[in-house]
Enzyme design. Sequence first.
Site, PDB file in Angstrom:
ATOM      1  N   GLU A 274      37.017  41.352  42.465  1.00  0.00           N
ATOM      2  CA  GLU A 274      35.606  40.986  42.654  1.00  0.00           C
ATOM      3  C   GLU A 274      34.690  42.033  42.009  1.00  0.00           C
ATOM      4  O   GLU A 274      33.658  41.694  41.430  1.00  0.00           O
ATOM      5  CB  GLU A 274      35.269  40.815  44.145  1.00  0.00           C
ATOM      6  CG  GLU A 274      36.100  39.759  44.883  1.00  0.00           C
ATOM      7  CD  GLU A 274      36.107  38.391  44.213  1.00  0.00           C
ATOM      8  OE1 GLU A 274      35.137  38.056  43.518  1.00  0.00           O
ATOM      9  OE2 GLU A 274      37.107  37.662  44.367  1.00  0.00           O
ATOM     10  N   ASP A 351      40.917  39.674  36.493  1.00  0.00           N
ATOM     11  CA  ASP A 351      42.270  40.103  36.879  1.00  0.00           C
ATOM     12  C   ASP A 351      42.687  41.350  36.105  1.00  0.00           C
ATOM     13  O   ASP A 351      43.203  42.310  36.667  1.00  0.00           O
ATOM     14  CB  ASP A 351      43.289  38.984  36.600  1.00  0.00           C
ATOM     15  CG  ASP A 351      43.355  37.962  37.729  1.00  0.00           C
ATOM     16  OD1 ASP A 351      42.819  38.252  38.826  1.00  0.00           O
ATOM     17  OD2 ASP A 351      43.934  36.875  37.524  1.00  0.00           O
TER      18      ASP A 351
END
Length: 407
Positions: A274, A351
């Site tokens: 995040e 990611d």
Amino acid sequence: MQLKLNGIWLVLIILTGVFSLLFLWFTLFPGRPSPEISQYFSARQVSQGRDYVRGMRLVFIGGFITQTVFLLWLVFGGRAVAISRWIQQFTGGGLVSYVAFFLVLWLLLRLINLPFDLFGSYYWQHRWGFSTQSLGNWWLDYFKSAGLEVVLSAVGVALLFWIIGRWSSAWWLVGAAFLSLWLVVQSYLWPVLVSPLFNRFEPTKDPAVIAMVDELSQKAQLPVDRVLVMDASQRTTKANAYFTGLGSTRRIVLYDNLLADYPADEVRAVVAHEMAHWSKGHIIQGLGLGILANFIIWGLLFIILKTTIPSPYGHYPPYTWAVIVLFMALVSFAASPVMNHFSRNMEFEADRVGVQLTGDAPAAERLQVNLATKNLSDVAPPAYIEWFSYSHPPALARIKAIQQAAK
Ligand SMILES: [Zn+2]
């Protein structure tokens, strides 16, 4: 009076028809998943995931096709015109007649969608043990979100037809500018004004989580001061997290289920992912993309209204709203592979950057396996379904990308 079914409509209808039939086909006949997944997932997990997901896909495509066929019949079968005339007689015309037509159509579409909503977000969720909601609470949510939607949309419709009346040839530019402004305002205000109507958000109290967030935000050189825990468990057993807001309302939101059910190193991988969205400015990029799409779609809308609706005095009657809703439904469906393509790329990037931040690829991989297993994802969906509808890459693709990034 007949509305004109011109070339743009035909292209849109054919494209949507082909896309939705393919979606239905691959939902019913997904084929064999790639053998690679057995490295990470058991055969039972894969088949359970597919059974659960099949129900959700059928609800999605069934709801979309039903709604679109209804709108096509309404618009090109003359019904919208009839309802519009009746409303104009009843209300005496003016802006009120536009809002009244909007309300009638909104209610009809809500009713048509209700069985699909009820099945997908209540029945099917209970059937698979995900939902923790009573039927009463489900209805409470339903009426709250419907109420919010109808009020905001009614204001939007009144504003739109006022703009169309005021700027007869440049209304699409003014409208697109207004909606773009609204997208920005909404991104800023939604997390502080609307989300709290449905959930409680509290800063994390767990000292270990606070220390972990501090450590990562220093590494990422980001002033992450808001990591909030959301009481998601009052609705679902699924775990998730997201990044939202703009400027001073930016925040990372973690589901309480995630903190309760996942090991600390996997929660750390989530927070890092995040933060990567944050540091890479993905919200701003998404907004920029939305605003660009906005101008293109409004330009197309201008052309399509001009060529579909006979309006000798440059005046659009209330049923124009049905034409707009149909057009928007077709365009957003047909354009969803484009939007999802950008979204998946951002997820891959988050990611990658997340793994660089934690330096812990094994935890990120385990997180993907755990999330997909517990949330019953389709870990390797048919390529078409992924291309068309996945805003996030499927688990297997994410695991591979994480391994690549760690090399
Ligand atoms: Zn993400």
